[in-house]
Write a protein that holds these residues in place. Structure first.
Motif, PDB file in Angstrom:
ATOM      1  N   GLY A  83      35.264  28.000  43.643  1.00 26.30           N
ATOM      2  CA  GLY A  83      34.524  28.269  42.421  1.00 26.30           C
ATOM      3  C   GLY A  83      35.078  29.414  41.590  1.00 26.30           C
ATOM      4  O   GLY A  83      34.432  29.865  40.635  1.00 26.30           O
ATOM      5  N   VAL A  84      36.260  29.896  41.931  1.00 30.32           N
ATOM      6  CA  VAL A  84      36.883  30.972  41.157  1.00 30.32           C
ATOM      7  C   VAL A  84      37.279  30.405  39.797  1.00 30.32           C
ATOM      8  O   VAL A  84      37.887  29.346  39.704  1.00 30.32           O
ATOM      9  CB  VAL A  84      38.116  31.553  41.904  1.00 30.32           C
ATOM     10  N   ARG A  85      36.921  31.138  38.757  1.00 30.19           N
ATOM     11  CA  ARG A  85      37.206  30.691  37.389  1.00 30.19           C
ATOM     12  C   ARG A  85      38.573  31.193  36.924  1.00 30.19           C
ATOM     13  O   ARG A  85      38.982  32.291  37.263  1.00 30.19           O
ATOM     14  CB  ARG A  85      36.151  31.237  36.431  1.00 30.19           C
ATOM     15  N   PHE A  86      39.209  30.353  36.123  1.00 29.54           N
ATOM     16  CA  PHE A  86      40.493  30.700  35.534  1.00 29.54           C
ATOM     17  C   PHE A  86      40.353  30.721  34.016  1.00 29.54           C
ATOM     18  O   PHE A  86      39.593  29.940  33.446  1.00 29.54           O
ATOM     19  CB  PHE A  86      41.571  29.678  35.930  1.00 29.54           C
ATOM     20  N   LYS A  87      41.099  31.614  33.381  1.00 22.96           N
ATOM     21  CA  LYS A  87      41.123  31.684  31.929  1.00 22.96           C
ATOM     22  C   LYS A  87      42.118  30.651  31.407  1.00 22.96           C
ATOM     23  O   LYS A  87      42.885  30.072  32.176  1.00 22.96           O
ATOM     24  CB  LYS A  87      41.515  33.095  31.485  1.00 22.96           C
ATOM     25  N   LYS A  88      42.105  30.436  30.115  1.00 21.47           N
ATOM     26  CA  LYS A  88      43.011  29.457  29.502  1.00 21.47           C
ATOM     27  C   LYS A  88      44.478  29.762  29.758  1.00 21.47           C
ATOM     28  O   LYS A  88      45.306  28.863  29.802  1.00 21.47           O
ATOM     29  CB  LYS A  88      42.754  29.374  27.996  1.00 21.47           C
ATOM     30  N   ASN A  89      44.797  31.040  29.949  1.00 23.66           N
ATOM     31  CA  ASN A  89      46.196  31.413  30.177  1.00 23.66           C
ATOM     32  C   ASN A  89      46.640  31.200  31.628  1.00 23.66           C
ATOM     33  O   ASN A  89      47.757  31.514  31.998  1.00 23.66           O
ATOM     34  CB  ASN A  89      46.455  32.862  29.767  1.00 23.66           C
ATOM     35  N   GLY A  90      45.740  30.694  32.482  1.00 21.52           N
ATOM     36  CA  GLY A  90      46.079  30.396  33.868  1.00 21.52           C
ATOM     37  C   GLY A  90      45.783  31.516  34.844  1.00 21.52           C
ATOM     38  O   GLY A  90      45.961  31.347  36.051  1.00 21.52           O
ATOM     39  N   CYS A  91      45.330  32.652  34.339  1.00 16.73           N
ATOM     40  CA  CYS A  91      45.001  33.782  35.207  1.00 16.73           C
ATOM     41  C   CYS A  91      43.552  33.699  35.679  1.00 16.73           C
ATOM     42  O   CYS A  91      42.692  33.139  34.996  1.00 16.73           O
ATOM     43  CB  CYS A  91      45.191  35.101  34.460  1.00 16.73           C
ATOM     44  N   VAL A  92      43.283  34.277  36.833  1.00 12.06           N
ATOM     45  CA  VAL A  92      41.919  34.345  37.347  1.00 12.06           C
ATOM     46  C   VAL A  92      41.076  35.169  36.379  1.00 12.06           C
ATOM     47  O   VAL A  92      41.527  36.187  35.843  1.00 12.06           O
ATOM     48  CB  VAL A  92      41.902  34.986  38.752  1.00 12.06           C
ATOM     49  N   ASP A  93      39.854  34.740  36.144  1.00  8.57           N
ATOM     50  CA  ASP A  93      38.914  35.476  35.308  1.00  8.57           C
ATOM     51  C   ASP A  93      38.353  36.638  36.134  1.00  8.57           C
ATOM     52  O   ASP A  93      37.356  36.494  36.836  1.00  8.57           O
ATOM     53  CB  ASP A  93      37.797  34.543  34.846  1.00  8.57           C
ATOM     54  N   LEU A  94      39.027  37.781  36.067  1.00 11.30           N
ATOM     55  CA  LEU A  94      38.645  38.927  36.889  1.00 11.30           C
ATOM     56  C   LEU A  94      37.265  39.467  36.527  1.00 11.30           C
ATOM     57  O   LEU A  94      36.569  40.011  37.381  1.00 11.30           O
ATOM     58  CB  LEU A  94      39.700  40.029  36.794  1.00 11.30           C
ATOM     59  N   ARG A  95      36.857  39.309  35.285  1.00  8.86           N
ATOM     60  CA  ARG A  95      35.516  39.786  34.896  1.00  8.86           C
ATOM     61  C   ARG A  95      34.420  39.136  35.727  1.00  8.86           C
ATOM     62  O   ARG A  95      33.411  39.752  36.018  1.00  8.86           O
ATOM     63  CB  ARG A  95      35.244  39.488  33.429  1.00  8.86           C
TER      64      ARG A  95
END
Length: 104
Positions: A83-95
């Motif tokens: 369930g870890v979310r990723f941003k559009k740029n392919g990086c993990v959504d650390l927020r």
């Protein structure tokens, strides 16, 4: 100052064991947690050398920008399954996915 390799690796592994399902931690934060803030790259080396028998959730460790390991395509899939979310740029959504543990 020389750091004992075995002790350093065990400290890293101890932190990685604690990263909860669905969360990530950064190499740098792990280095700070074990009292070696200048050793983020060494944390990465320790994780690259984890004996498979330990079955550590190394896939839950990313760099400070949320980037995953370039030559480990399974890491993204393992994180997505948790369930870890990723941003559009392919990086993990650390927020939303960063494990925010306090340094004691």
């Amino acid at each position: 100052m020389s750091i004992d390799k075995e002790a350093f690796y065990e400290d890293v592994y101890s932190i990685v064991r604690q990263i909860p399902f669905g969360r990530v931690c950064t190499y740098g934060w792990i280095a700070r947690l074990i009292g070696q803030p200048q050793c983020a790259r060494r944390v990465g080396k320790a994780l690259a050398e984890v004996p498979p028998v330990l079955q550590l959730p190394c896939h839950r460790v990313v760099d400070s920008g949320g980037r995953i390991v370039p030559h480990w395509p399974e890491q993204r899939e393992l994180l997505k399954r948790e369930g870890v979310r990723f941003k559009k740029n392919g990086c993990v959504d650390l927020r939303n996915c960063l494990w925010e543990v306090e340094i004691s």
